[in-house]
Design a protein around this motif. Structure first.
Motif, PDB file in Angstrom:
ATOM      1  N   THR A  89       0.830  -1.208   0.000  1.00  0.00           N
ATOM      2  CA  THR A  89       0.000   0.000   0.000  1.00  0.00           C
ATOM      3  C   THR A  89       0.866   1.261   0.000  1.00  0.00           C
ATOM      4  O   THR A  89       0.687   2.163  -0.821  1.00  0.00           O
ATOM      5  CB  THR A  89      -0.927   0.013   1.232  1.00  0.00           C
ATOM      6  OG1 THR A  89      -1.812  -1.087   1.128  1.00  0.00           O
ATOM      7  CG2 THR A  89      -1.718   1.313   1.316  1.00  0.00           C
ATOM      8  N   ILE A  90       1.824   1.305   0.912  1.00  0.00           N
ATOM      9  CA  ILE A  90       2.665   2.503   1.013  1.00  0.00           C
ATOM     10  C   ILE A  90       3.527   2.662  -0.232  1.00  0.00           C
ATOM     11  O   ILE A  90       3.726   3.772  -0.741  1.00  0.00           O
ATOM     12  CB  ILE A  90       3.536   2.446   2.293  1.00  0.00           C
ATOM     13  CG1 ILE A  90       2.652   2.417   3.533  1.00  0.00           C
ATOM     14  CG2 ILE A  90       4.503   3.626   2.343  1.00  0.00           C
ATOM     15  CD1 ILE A  90       1.744   3.615   3.695  1.00  0.00           C
ATOM     16  N   ARG A  91       3.996   1.530  -0.775  1.00  0.00           N
ATOM     17  CA  ARG A  91       4.825   1.604  -1.973  1.00  0.00           C
ATOM     18  C   ARG A  91       4.010   2.144  -3.161  1.00  0.00           C
ATOM     19  O   ARG A  91       4.462   2.996  -3.906  1.00  0.00           O
ATOM     20  CB  ARG A  91       5.394   0.223  -2.307  1.00  0.00           C
ATOM     21  CG  ARG A  91       6.460   0.277  -3.411  1.00  0.00           C
ATOM     22  CD  ARG A  91       6.956  -1.095  -3.779  1.00  0.00           C
ATOM     23  NE  ARG A  91       5.856  -1.928  -4.281  1.00  0.00           N
ATOM     24  CZ  ARG A  91       5.559  -3.128  -3.789  1.00  0.00           C
ATOM     25  NH1 ARG A  91       6.248  -3.632  -2.779  1.00  0.00           N
ATOM     26  NH2 ARG A  91       4.555  -3.814  -4.296  1.00  0.00           N
ATOM     27  N   ILE A  92       2.795   1.623  -3.293  1.00  0.00           N
ATOM     28  CA  ILE A  92       1.942   2.086  -4.398  1.00  0.00           C
ATOM     29  C   ILE A  92       1.572   3.563  -4.205  1.00  0.00           C
ATOM     30  O   ILE A  92       1.446   4.321  -5.154  1.00  0.00           O
ATOM     31  CB  ILE A  92       0.668   1.214  -4.499  1.00  0.00           C
ATOM     32  CG1 ILE A  92       1.055  -0.218  -4.879  1.00  0.00           C
ATOM     33  CG2 ILE A  92      -0.301   1.777  -5.528  1.00  0.00           C
ATOM     34  CD1 ILE A  92      -0.072  -1.222  -4.724  1.00  0.00           C
ATOM     35  N   ALA A  93       1.425   3.963  -2.945  1.00  0.00           N
ATOM     36  CA  ALA A  93       0.995   5.339  -2.668  1.00  0.00           C
ATOM     37  C   ALA A  93       2.092   6.357  -2.976  1.00  0.00           C
ATOM     38  O   ALA A  93       1.807   7.490  -3.376  1.00  0.00           O
ATOM     39  CB  ALA A  93       0.556   5.475  -1.214  1.00  0.00           C
ATOM     40  N   SER A  94       3.363   5.949  -2.807  1.00  0.00           N
ATOM     41  CA  SER A  94       4.452   6.934  -2.885  1.00  0.00           C
ATOM     42  C   SER A  94       4.462   7.783  -4.163  1.00  0.00           C
ATOM     43  O   SER A  94       4.507   9.017  -4.077  1.00  0.00           O
ATOM     44  CB  SER A  94       5.804   6.240  -2.710  1.00  0.00           C
ATOM     45  OG  SER A  94       5.835   5.620  -1.447  1.00  0.00           O
ATOM     46  N   PRO A  95       4.450   7.152  -5.348  1.00  0.00           N
ATOM     47  CA  PRO A  95       4.475   8.009  -6.543  1.00  0.00           C
ATOM     48  C   PRO A  95       3.240   8.896  -6.631  1.00  0.00           C
ATOM     49  O   PRO A  95       3.307  10.037  -7.091  1.00  0.00           O
ATOM     50  CB  PRO A  95       4.515   7.011  -7.703  1.00  0.00           C
ATOM     51  CG  PRO A  95       4.003   5.737  -7.151  1.00  0.00           C
ATOM     52  CD  PRO A  95       4.404   5.723  -5.703  1.00  0.00           C
TER      53      PRO A  95
END
Lengths: 519, 313
Positions: free
Chosen positions: B16-22
């Motif tokens: 979730t956090i990885r997908i959210a970053s960009p």
């Protein structure tokens, strides 16, 4: 009052030399010279569209003049640069406030005074400074209030504080009283007098003579972009200034006796229910006779809008009957109203009366473009609409650069003349004139009045809705007062004076709006 | 039950956090532009350009952080093009924005083909490695998600606070908000509306490009065609969802990313019953629903999409 000798010794704060500005083919300012001394108040007087605001926008750098020089305290300042104007000590109180409604007073005042690259805004220091400033000049405003929640008078105080915060020594006020109640205007004048006695100079833009007489040391009159007169206020008088402003003496209209004609429009026990209106009509009965002007007086917001909307065709009857020349219309819409020869002069001329971005000719045919006169097989007939536009412009004395000019570029008075021409040139039988002279200058008001009287003498039935009691009393053959959605008994010309009407107007006003109990 | 167990797995939260970053980078960029009154539909193309520029810098031997800087500069360049056309020239922000996206995307693909004509499968780089923060990363469930990510993810979160600070606490932020609400008020206080709007668009576009670069330099390790895949458009919606406020927009980005991470995992649970396209659709459908609910009372900047031309009447 300042004697001439003192004035001569005073230093010049501001000098405008030969300022010229053109918008397309319209010359808004034509070789205008203007000077202002320290501690002096100059009233810049002129009708709407005379070029007052344009001149001040040039001075402040919003517009770039085509020609001319601006000198502030002896130094020439670059044109078209508000920053330079601010830095030289000019502050402007705009007619349409230059405030960000969503931000608070503090942010509005501080905007542009701090280094844009600073990491933090020094709000606490600024708040102190604003408090000190506002208490020293008597402009009371809470620095943390959101501007959008302030009253118009308070917003104006913020505009003045904005200028003073930056250390303005010359204050330009553009029609400052146009938006104020009489009480607020008095307060503004008091504040101005305090500021001027502290050495501030001011230019006071107005089209109201009595204000110019009250506040200024000197009056400069603009007409059609040119300076047509400059008077020391106390050596002048309103009559002289008025004729300078308008260019000719204005005569009061000559009103003939009415000829009683047939009933054109009849409302019988009409009620409306328009959700977006606070006050709807409640069992209203009214007859409009041909050849008569029926004046409807009232404090605004008492059902005038609902009545106007009904007659314009934008609202349906909920209860009661409406007859037009004895017939009850089957359907009711703006289009039907137009086809029944109802002419509509709307309250908000630029927003409901006209489409600002469209041209004069498009606006002129906008109520009737679908008729055979202006279109054939679904195509507009250009020639017919252009001919009609030229006729209206000529007959109704509309000043516009061309018939292709967008309407928003015209002055308020010319827009109103365009609306009058659009509807009156068709010789309508019923005329709804809603606030027909609001915001217009003396010359335009007289013109609108004369046109309405002409239509009356021709035999039209006219309903005149106005906030201006003088206007109602001057023009109306019969007067009714609207209050809380109900109509008072009809009275004839001369039966009631301003006082009696005022009393009727405030009798049924909801308590929150009651100004003074007139019982 | 399995469907709910997904929510309790650490891998779901990490994803979730990885997908959210960009999304966070690009949403903050768009938010900055829009608060200044300029809609930047160039976002999709600018992200593509940023993704390529950052990745290629590293592929050509540059440092990872140099790659981020080059990506930002690339974004800024396209931002200046969009800004020049929409601010001083006052052209339609919609049309110009779409033009910017087409321009940036096409130029990127063109340059890719010119620089790497012989490659059939895109070359890989060594992307940013996760940088676990001691102790904090050991918190159960969310520790790994929040404190064992790559430096760029941390930067994304720091960015949200920074943007909020700039907008609300600095003179520049006051000017940005003011030009987005009433440019005439800004001009009458002696600030150039053009300067403020152009700067906001340039910086905002740089952030969008960094968002794109996150994909090639942190989430994946290579550049593909179509890899932005509508993320830019999602960010436009996230700005509305967040009512033009950085904190709320951050929540929106995380929510969207969570839907996305969830649907991938849900596919393996009930994928044999429901066609996979339904899952792919889910985050978008949910964001539309969320948008409908949230944007009812959205306080959009009053001067958004309205050009300000000095001296016009």
């Amino acid at each position: 009052m300042i004697s001439n000798k003192i004035e001569e010794r005073r230093d010049l704060a501001l000098r405008l030399t030969r300022i010229t500005k053109r918008f397309g083919t319209l010359t808004a300012n034509d070789n205008v010279d203007l000077s202002l001394h320290e501690g002096e108040v100059v009233a810049l007087l002129g009708e709407n569209g005379a070029g007052k605001t344009t001149l001040m926008n040039i001075l402040f750098g919003h517009y770039l003049a085509d020609q001319g020089e601006i000198e502030v305290f002896g130094k020439s300042i670059p044109k078209g640069d508000p920053r330079a104007a601010l830095d030289s000590g000019i502050g402007m109180v705009h007619q349409h406030f230059a405030l960000v409604e969503e931000m608070n007073v503090l942010e509005n005042i501080v905007l542009g005074t701090e280094n844009l690259l600073a990491i933090k805004s020094q709000k606490n220091t600024a708040r102190e400074k604003i408090r000190d400033l506002s208490s020293s000049v008597g402009l009371d405003v809470n620095p943390d209030a959101i501007v959008g929640s302030l009253s118009v008078g308070e917003k104006q105080r913020v505009e003045i504080l904005k200028a003073l915060y930056r250390g303005a020594r010359i204050l330009i006020l553009d029609e400052p009283t146009a938006v104020l109640t009489p009480f607020e205007a008095e307060k503004l004048f008091a504040t101005l007098k305090v500021l001027v006695s502290d050495g501030l100079s001011a230019i006071f833009i107005s089209h109201k003579l009595n204000e110019a007489m009250e506040i200024s040391d000197r009056v400069v009159v603009l007409r059609k972009g040119r300076v047509v007169g400059e008077k020391i206020t106390r050596d002048s008088n309103p009559e002289e200034l008025s004729s300078l402003m308008v260019g000719a003496e204005i005569e009061a209209p000559d009103i003939s006796d009415p000829v009683l004609g047939e009933v054109a429009l009849e409302l019988e026990n009409i009620s409306t229910s328009i959700p977006e209106m606070r006050i709807n009509l409640r069992k209203v009965s009214l007859r409009l006779n041909c050849g008569k002007i029926t004046g409807l007086a009232g404090v605004s917001g008492n059902g005038q809008a609902a009545l106007a909307s009904l007659i314009s065709g934008t609202t349906q009857v909920k209860e009661g009957t409406m007859r037009i020349f004895g017939e009850i219309p089957e359907r009711w819409s703006p289009k039907v109203a137009i086809s029944k020869s109802i002419a509509r002069i709307p309250e908000d001329r630029l927003h409901t009366g006209m489409i600002g971005d469209m041209s004069v000719v498009e606006n002129i045919i906008s109520e009737k473009y679908w008729t055979d006169r202006f279109s054939r097989f679904g195509f507009l007939t250009r020639q017919a609409s252009e001919d009609f536009s030229r006729e209206v412009i000529k007959n109704y004395d509309v000043k516009c650069p061309s018939i292709e000019t967008p309407v928003r570029l015209l002055s308020g008075g010319n827009i109103q003349k365009l609306i009058l021409g659009r509807v009156l040139d068709e010789s309508p039988l019923i005329i709804l004139a809603n606030q027909p002279t609001r915001g217009l200058d003396v010359g335009a008001v007289a013109y609108v009045h004369s046109q309405l009287l002409k239509a009356r003498d021709r035999g039209a039935a006219i309903l005149l809705i106005s906030d201006d009691l003088e206007e109602i009393l001057q023009l109306s053959d019969r007067i009714s007062v609207i209050s809380n959605g109900r109509l008072s008994k009809i009275t004839r010309r001369g039966e009631l004076g301003v006082k009696e009407l005022g009393a009727l107007m405030t009798r049924h006003v909801p308590s929150s709006e009651r100004l003074n109990d007139a019982a | 039950m399995e469907a709910l167990e997904i929510l309790l797995s650490a891998s779901f939260w990490i994803a979730t956090i990885r997908i959210a970053s960009p999304l966070i980078f690009a949403t903050m960029g768009e938010l900055l532009c829009e608060r200044a009154g300029v809609l930047n539909l160039g976002i999709e193309g600018i992200m593509t350009a940023g993704a390529f520029a950052g990745w290629y810098t590293v592929y050509a031997g540059g440092d990872l952080w140099l790659g981020v800087a080059i990506a930002a500069l690339t974004g800024m360049m396209f931002g200046l093009i969009h800004g020049f056309l929409t601010v001083p020239l006052g052209l339609s922000q919609h049309v110009t924005g779409i033009g910017t996206t087409l321009l940036a995307t096409s130029i990127t693909y063109f340059i890719y083909r010119v620089l790497l004509p012989q490659e059939t499968s895109p070359p890989k780089i060594d992307p940013f490695a996760p940088l676990p923060i001691p102790f904090l990363s050991e918190i159960p469930l969310i520790g790994q998600a929040l404190f064992a990510q790559t430096p760029l993810t941390y930067l994304a979160f720091i960015l949200v606070g920074t943007i909020a600070w700039i907008l609300n606490r600095t003179p520049a932020g006051t000017a940005i908000r003011a030009v987005g609400e009433n440019p005439a008020a800004v001009e009458s206080q002696g600030i150039s509306v053009t300067l403020v709007r152009m700067s906001a668009v340039a910086v905002g576009s740089a952030l969008m490009a960094v968002g794109g670069a996150f994909l090639t330099m942190s989430a994946f390790n290579s550049f593909f065609f179509e890899m932005i895949n509508g993320r830019g458009w999602v960010c436009i919606a996230l700005v509305v969802f967040g009512s033009w406020k950085p904190g709320k927009a951050l929540l929106g980005a995380i929510l969207f990313a969570a839907f996305d991470a969830y649907q991938v995992r849900l596919q393996s649970v009930v994928g044999n019953v429901v066609p996979y396209q339904v899952f792919l659709m889910m985050p978008y459908v949910l964001s539309i629903l969320a948008l409908i609910v949230m944007s009812r009372r959205a306080g959009y900047p009053k001067a958004l999409m309205i050009p300000y031309l000095k001296g016009e009447r």
